[in-house]
Design a protein around this motif. Structure first.
Motif, PDB file in Angstrom:
ATOM      1  N   UNK A 127     -24.810  16.565   0.638  1.00  0.00           N
ATOM      2  CA  UNK A 127     -24.187  17.895   0.641  1.00  0.00           C
ATOM      3  C   UNK A 127     -22.684  17.697   0.523  1.00  0.00           C
ATOM      4  N   UNK A 128     -22.084  18.358  -0.460  1.00  0.00           N
ATOM      5  CA  UNK A 128     -20.631  18.362  -0.619  1.00  0.00           C
ATOM      6  C   UNK A 128     -20.147  19.792  -0.558  1.00  0.00           C
ATOM      7  N   UNK A 129     -18.987  19.993   0.048  1.00  0.00           N
ATOM      8  CA  UNK A 129     -18.385  21.321   0.085  1.00  0.00           C
ATOM      9  C   UNK A 129     -16.893  21.181  -0.182  1.00  0.00           C
ATOM     10  N   UNK A 130     -16.369  22.079  -0.994  1.00  0.00           N
ATOM     11  CA  UNK A 130     -14.987  22.022  -1.451  1.00  0.00           C
ATOM     12  C   UNK A 130     -14.312  23.373  -1.219  1.00  0.00           C
ATOM     13  N   UNK A 142     -18.035  15.654   2.651  1.00  0.00           N
ATOM     14  CA  UNK A 142     -19.262  15.096   2.115  1.00  0.00           C
ATOM     15  C   UNK A 142     -20.133  14.587   3.243  1.00  0.00           C
ATOM     16  N   UNK A 143     -21.419  14.934   3.182  1.00  0.00           N
ATOM     17  CA  UNK A 143     -22.370  14.546   4.225  1.00  0.00           C
ATOM     18  C   UNK A 143     -23.640  13.994   3.596  1.00  0.00           C
ATOM     19  N   UNK A 144     -24.038  12.794   4.054  1.00  0.00           N
ATOM     20  CA  UNK A 144     -25.280  12.181   3.625  1.00  0.00           C
ATOM     21  C   UNK A 144     -25.686  11.144   4.659  1.00  0.00           C
ATOM     22  N   UNK A 145     -26.929  10.709   4.569  1.00  0.00           N
ATOM     23  CA  UNK A 145     -27.440   9.694   5.483  1.00  0.00           C
ATOM     24  C   UNK A 145     -27.362   8.333   4.782  1.00  0.00           C
ATOM     25  N   UNK A 146     -26.444   7.456   5.197  1.00  0.00           N
ATOM     26  CA  UNK A 146     -26.273   6.170   4.530  1.00  0.00           C
ATOM     27  C   UNK A 146     -27.197   5.064   5.057  1.00  0.00           C
ATOM     28  N   UNK A 147     -28.138   5.401   5.925  1.00  0.00           N
ATOM     29  CA  UNK A 147     -28.941   4.388   6.615  1.00  0.00           C
ATOM     30  C   UNK A 147     -29.613   3.404   5.669  1.00  0.00           C
ATOM     31  N   UNK A 148     -30.287   3.881   4.639  1.00  0.00           N
ATOM     32  CA  UNK A 148     -31.011   2.972   3.741  1.00  0.00           C
ATOM     33  C   UNK A 148     -30.047   2.025   3.025  1.00  0.00           C
TER      34      UNK A 148
END
Length: 171
Positions: A127-130, A142-148
């Protein structure tokens, strides 16, 4: 009197239908700017011209970066991938104008990358928001799950260390 009443009703109806500018849309110049920015990312063309000089960017943290620092962040991350980019179809974009009159573009995307070290393919929802002011990006989140990705990099590092230790033992 009936004519005056009818005229009043028509005026009231006209005024109630006039809602002003759209506060939500899925097509705007700002959305086009974000799509262009993402296209630049995909082609590794790190252009900051879409950002205001004082823009601030945050990715998954409270650490704030300038536009050029955000581009450096992407360049450094590129070393981990043999290829990477946003999926071409199925992406969602919206522009909203808040109650305070702020213009924001939100997007929900799917990022895909292939790890350079082991050819593992990874897909991550993002998800990105500007926030825009005068056609320029002034805030980006910017939001994401970087776990993998992190786990894969750790596995690669552990395998490299084990191979190094084994090589030292055989010497």
């Amino acid at each position: 009197m009936k004519k005056l009443f009818a005229l009043g009703c028509v005026i009231a109806l006209f005024v109630s239908c006039n809602q002003g500018p759209a506060r939500y849309t899925q097509a705007s110049a700002e959305i086009d700017t974000v799509k262009h920015l993402l296209s630049n990312y995909d082609s590794k063309s790190y252009d900051t011209s879409m950002y205001a000089d004082t823009s601030k960017t945050n990715y998954n943290s409270m650490k704030t970066m300038s536009a050029s620092e955000a581009m450096d962040y992407h360049k450094q991350a590129d070393a981990n991938y043999s290829k990477r980019g946003f999926k071409a179809e199925g992406q969602e974009y919206e522009m909203v104008i808040t109650d305070d009159g702020e213009t924001w573009v939100n997007c929900w995307l799917e990022w895909q990358g292939t790890m350079a070290a082991n050819d593992k393919e990874i897909s991550v929802p993002i998800h990105l928001t500007f926030r825009f002011v005068d056609g320029k990006i002034v805030r980006e989140y910017g939001y994401w799950d970087p776990t993998e990705i992190v786990l894969t990099l750790q596995e690669v590092a552990a395998a490299a260390k084990a191979a190094e230790e084994m090589a030292e033992e055989t010497e």
